[in-house]
Design a protein around this motif. Structure first.
Motif, mmCIF file in Angstrom:
data_model
loop_
_atom_site.group_PDB
_atom_site.id
_atom_site.type_symbol
_atom_site.label_atom_id
_atom_site.label_comp_id
_atom_site.label_asym_id
_atom_site.label_seq_id
_atom_site.Cartn_x
_atom_site.Cartn_y
_atom_site.Cartn_z
ATOM 1 N N ALA A 54 20.156 -40.632 12.285
ATOM 2 C CA ALA A 54 21.315 -41.465 11.941
ATOM 3 C C ALA A 54 21.268 -41.714 10.434
ATOM 4 O O ALA A 54 20.222 -42.093 9.888
ATOM 5 N N ILE A 55 22.387 -41.490 9.764
ATOM 6 C CA ILE A 55 22.453 -41.658 8.307
ATOM 7 C C ILE A 55 23.538 -42.674 7.991
ATOM 8 O O ILE A 55 24.699 -42.513 8.387
ATOM 9 N N LYS A 56 23.158 -43.728 7.302
ATOM 10 C CA LYS A 56 24.087 -44.800 6.946
ATOM 11 C C LYS A 56 24.242 -44.861 5.435
ATOM 12 O O LYS A 56 23.256 -44.926 4.700
ATOM 13 N N GLU A 57 25.476 -44.866 4.977
ATOM 14 C CA GLU A 57 25.764 -44.957 3.549
ATOM 15 C C GLU A 57 25.851 -46.431 3.166
ATOM 16 O O GLU A 57 26.643 -47.181 3.733
ATOM 17 N N ILE A 58 25.032 -46.833 2.193
ATOM 18 C CA ILE A 58 24.893 -48.244 1.846
ATOM 19 C C ILE A 58 24.352 -48.330 0.428
ATOM 20 O O ILE A 58 23.793 -47.363 -0.102
ATOM 21 N N SER A 59 24.493 -49.466 -0.222
ATOM 22 C CA SER A 59 24.020 -49.594 -1.602
ATOM 23 C C SER A 59 22.496 -49.438 -1.658
ATOM 24 O O SER A 59 21.797 -49.679 -0.676
ATOM 25 N N GLU A 60 21.995 -49.029 -2.823
ATOM 26 C CA GLU A 60 20.566 -48.773 -2.974
ATOM 27 C C GLU A 60 19.730 -50.002 -2.645
ATOM 28 O O GLU A 60 18.710 -49.912 -1.956
ATOM 29 N N ARG A 61 20.166 -51.154 -3.119
ATOM 30 C CA ARG A 61 19.398 -52.388 -2.887
ATOM 31 C C ARG A 61 19.227 -52.661 -1.398
ATOM 32 O O ARG A 61 18.125 -52.940 -0.917
ATOM 33 N N TYR A 62 20.329 -52.568 -0.653
ATOM 34 C CA TYR A 62 20.266 -52.896 0.765
ATOM 35 C C TYR A 62 19.621 -51.781 1.578
ATOM 36 O O TYR A 62 18.998 -52.033 2.614
ATOM 37 N N ALA A 63 19.755 -50.541 1.116
ATOM 38 C CA ALA A 63 19.108 -49.435 1.816
ATOM 39 C C ALA A 63 17.590 -49.591 1.755
ATOM 40 O O ALA A 63 16.888 -49.445 2.768
ATOM 41 N N LYS A 64 17.056 -49.902 0.563
ATOM 42 C CA LYS A 64 15.615 -50.080 0.409
ATOM 43 C C LYS A 64 15.128 -51.306 1.175
ATOM 44 O O LYS A 64 14.051 -51.296 1.781
ATOM 45 N N ARG A 65 15.933 -52.353 1.159
ATOM 46 C CA ARG A 65 15.540 -53.589 1.847
ATOM 47 C C ARG A 65 15.474 -53.371 3.365
ATOM 48 O O ARG A 65 14.507 -53.775 4.024
ATOM 49 N N GLU A 66 16.498 -52.706 3.900
ATOM 50 C CA GLU A 66 16.512 -52.480 5.352
ATOM 51 C C GLU A 66 15.418 -51.504 5.767
ATOM 52 O O GLU A 66 14.795 -51.663 6.810
#
Length: 408
Positions: A54-66
């Motif tokens: 599963a690939i979700k497009e999201i901002s870098e900050r939130y991608a790293k946090r999640e």
């Protein structure tokens, strides 16, 4: 900034996916169709070397946090999707920046709640889904995790014997603390109540709710069930000093809920002859761990309970009560479990995972035996189940084409 993939990707072809194209425009040959639902972000599913991501497009900050939160949950053995990597530094062909991407491994045999429905959602099915979500929320809170957006849409469900097991999908709003506060806990429950009420209203509007289901009353059930389970796990119990069987009863109740007890804290109440008992709960999965230890089978909790019951019946039927448990388990695997699984033709083995298949065969044997007035035996039950039940089941491991997708 150059394209960068951070994490533990097991497939080198992940870096070769078209990261210079917005996710919503990816070519179809890279994608697979999985059930879709409402999502705040663009989500796509890609298959590489037989694995689905599963690939979700999201901002870098939130991608790293999640990504970090999901790894923390994995370390704490909490049911959640498995993080694979974060892709940053994406640019399109014109050099314009694109959002980062979070990659998780798709959970095999799992379904979003809408895909669990077949026609109209009946009350008993909805109750099992809410029970699974309640246990998941309690487990998260026991680890100190504040979800912030608990809902049916943000959860994946796997069939677990006659019930379901729930897994967290979206950790974007989550926070992990050494211990969750009462305010955070109650806010999570309130959010769950509001979200589930809205989801049930949506199902009702689409004609997918049974006429007997009141969306508000069922949404309130998760609050009631949560408080009952949380209280059972965390409340003190005052007992008479001599009534130690009550302590055992408390442990059995916790085990029946799927939680194990590491130790008991017992303290005397000043000025009385009574004791206050509080169990120290380690985690859910009492039966899971016992079955894994004995057989190496890693299955869901209710499936483990059912398989252990069959193992105990095998022990009694073969007069092995005084034999070492590990030896009995080895014989049960060789003489009962593996023959049932191996009897399924190869083209049908993707329909159900092995533990669920075995559970359903046991159910089928019981119904056939009731009709015949005698035990029909396992070989006959297996043959009948394959011919009359399994061939008509959807392939839960394969790709499901529908209109609902979990909100990653």
């Amino acid at each position: 900034m150059p394209l960068q993939m951070t994490g533990a990707p097991s497939d080198p072809d992940l870096i070769r996916l078209p990261w210079d194209i917005p996710l919503e425009d990816w070519p179809e040959h890279h994608l697979v169709a999985l059930p879709r639902g409402i999502s705040r972000h663009v989500v796509r599913f890609a298959r590489l070397a037989g694995r689905v991501y599963a690939i979700k497009e999201i901002s870098e900050r939130y991608a790293k946090r999640e990504y970090k939160l999901l790894w923390d949950l994995a370390r704490l053995d909490t049911p959640a999707v498995e993080p694979v990597a974060v892709v940053t530094g994406r640019e399109n062909a014109d050099g314009q920046p694109l959002d980062s991407a979070l990659i998780t491994r798709h959970l095999q045999f799992s379904l979003p709640y809408r895909a669990v429905l077949s026609g109209t959602l009946r009350p008993e099915t909805l109750t099992r889904l809410l029970d699974a979500l309640t246990v998941l929320l309690v487990r998260l809170h026991l680890t100190g995790f504040y979800w912030g957006d608990c809902s049916l849409s943000n959860t994946l469900f796997r069939r677990d014997a006659g019930a379901f097991a729930a897994y967290l999908v979206d950790a974007e709003t989550g926070e992990l603390h050494p211990m969750i506060s009462e305010g955070q806990r109650h806010h999570d429950i309130d959010v769950a109540h509001i979200n589930i009420y809205g989801e049930l209203l949506d199902l009702e509007a689409g004609g997918l709710l049974h006429a007997s289901i009141d969306p508000l009353l069922f949404a309130e059930q998760i609050v009631e069930r949560y408080h009952r389970l949380w209280g059972e796990l965390n409340s003190d119990e005052i007992i008479e000093e001599v009534d130690w069987h009550i302590v055992e009863q408390r442990i059995r109740r916790l085990n029946s809920l799927g939680f194990d007890v590491a130790e008991m804290m017992v303290r005397r109440k000043a000025g009385t002859g009574r004791l206050i008992v509080r169990p120290k709960v380690v985690d859910a999965g009492h039966h899971q761990r016992r079955l894994l230890r004995l057989t190496g089978l890693d299955v869901e909790e209710n499936q483990a309970r059912r398989l252990l019951n069959d193992l105990d019946s095998f022990r009694a039927a073969n007069d092995l009560r005084h034999e070492d448990e590990a030896i009995v388990a080895h014989r049960w695997l060789a003489e009962v479990f593996h023959p049932v699984v191996s009897a399924v033709p190869a083209p049908l083995r993707r329909k159900l995972e092995q533990a669920q298949l075995f559970h359903e065969v046991l159910d089928h044997r019981w119904y056939l035996s009731e009709a015949a007035g005698k035990d029909v035996g396992l070989p006959a039950a297996v043959a009948s189940y394959i011919k009359t039940v399994l061939v008509h089941k959807p392939d839960e491991k394969a790709i499901i084409t529908a209109t609902d997708q979990p909100a990653y």
